[in-house]
Design a protein around this motif. Sequence first.
Motif, short mmCIF file in Angstrom:
data_model
loop_
_atom_site.label_atom_id
_atom_site.label_comp_id
_atom_site.label_asym_id
_atom_site.label_seq_id
_atom_site.Cartn_x
_atom_site.Cartn_y
_atom_site.Cartn_z
N LYS A 31 86.10 64.59 -98.55
CA LYS A 31 86.50 66.00 -98.68
C LYS A 31 86.31 66.48 -100.12
N ASN A 32 86.74 65.65 -101.08
CA ASN A 32 86.58 66.03 -102.49
C ASN A 32 85.11 66.23 -102.82
N SER A 33 84.30 65.29 -102.34
CA SER A 33 82.87 65.34 -102.63
C SER A 33 82.25 66.63 -102.08
N THR A 43 80.45 65.77 -111.26
CA THR A 43 81.70 65.02 -111.44
C THR A 43 81.42 63.57 -111.83
N ALA A 107 91.80 59.24 -104.14
CA ALA A 107 91.18 60.52 -103.78
C ALA A 107 92.22 61.56 -103.39
N ASN A 108 93.35 61.12 -102.86
CA ASN A 108 94.41 62.05 -102.49
C ASN A 108 95.00 62.72 -103.75
N ILE A 110 93.51 63.17 -106.53
CA ILE A 110 92.50 64.10 -107.06
C ILE A 110 92.50 65.39 -106.24
N SER A 111 92.60 65.25 -104.91
CA SER A 111 92.55 66.47 -104.09
C SER A 111 93.76 67.35 -104.37
N LEU A 114 93.05 69.22 -107.53
CA LEU A 114 92.03 70.26 -107.33
C LEU A 114 92.64 71.56 -106.78
N GLU A 115 93.75 71.41 -106.05
CA GLU A 115 94.39 72.61 -105.45
C GLU A 115 94.76 73.64 -106.51
N GLY A 142 85.43 60.54 -104.82
CA GLY A 142 84.56 61.62 -104.37
C GLY A 142 83.67 62.13 -105.49
#
Length: 224
Positions: A31-33, A43, A107-108, A110-111, A114-115, A142
């Motif tokens: 998802k991040n990617s 990135t 990754a969680n 990071i996500s 990103l929010e 990601g």
Amino acid sequence: MTKIVEHKEDEVFDIELEESILKKNEDFAKKNSELFKTHNIKTIDIMGSIGSGKTSLIEAMVKRLKEKYQIAVLNGDLTTTIDSDRVAKHGVDVIQINTGKECHLDANLISKALEDMELDQLDLIIIENVGNLICPGEFRLGAEQRLVVISVTEGPYMVLKHPFIFMEANVVVINKLDLAEAMNVEFEKLKADVMRINPKAEVIGTSCRNDKGIIYVIGALNLS
Ligand SMILES: Nc1nc2c(ncn2[C@@H]2O[C@H](COP(=O)(O)OP(=O)(O)O)[C@@H](O)[C@H]2O)c(=O)[nH]1
Ligand SMILES: [Mg+2]
């Protein structure tokens, strides 16, 4: 003679838990990617042990790249903001991600970061992972590119003892070359160790202290 104790897979206590966690992490990483691609953001996930020079390299890169790219740096750390403060002095956006006891970003995390970010305004996100040569390798974030920083002060066996993280890297930086002679460590030998594990990796020598080699790192990351 040295006696070796090997373990079988079912003898590792947390293997099932680990597999489900890794799967979840992969989903978040995808998802991040996708998000990075949608917003056309380059990135880089920067990994390496504590003190190898990750923050120093990021500072040197940011100094050179901040006119060309709109940059944000995500800083993973157990508890402190020391690295974030160092990078923020260069006038780029910095977001601190404290992992508590965890030895890697995931990754969680990071996500979540990103929010709160204005992704449309950014061209480049540099992520400093938590200082560790083992755990971060398994947890993709990601990021499009993965870079590992080692330094000659970690001795001549750093690469051979941690092969997995080098398999995951597309760029490997061997830092603190100004101290190579004093440490009796040869750049060419470390480079050959990396190339044996991962022949596709670009291996670059730097001295962040003397601002040497940074342009080649930037070139290897296709950022010049
Ligand atoms: N001699 C020398 N010291 C360096 C070099 N790069 C970083 N350092 C020093 O190594 C220490 C750890 O660097 P830092 O960037 O904080 O490493 P990190 O923990 O990987 O982020 C600091 O005292 C830096 O000044 C280098 O190329 N040569
Ligand atoms: Mg650091």
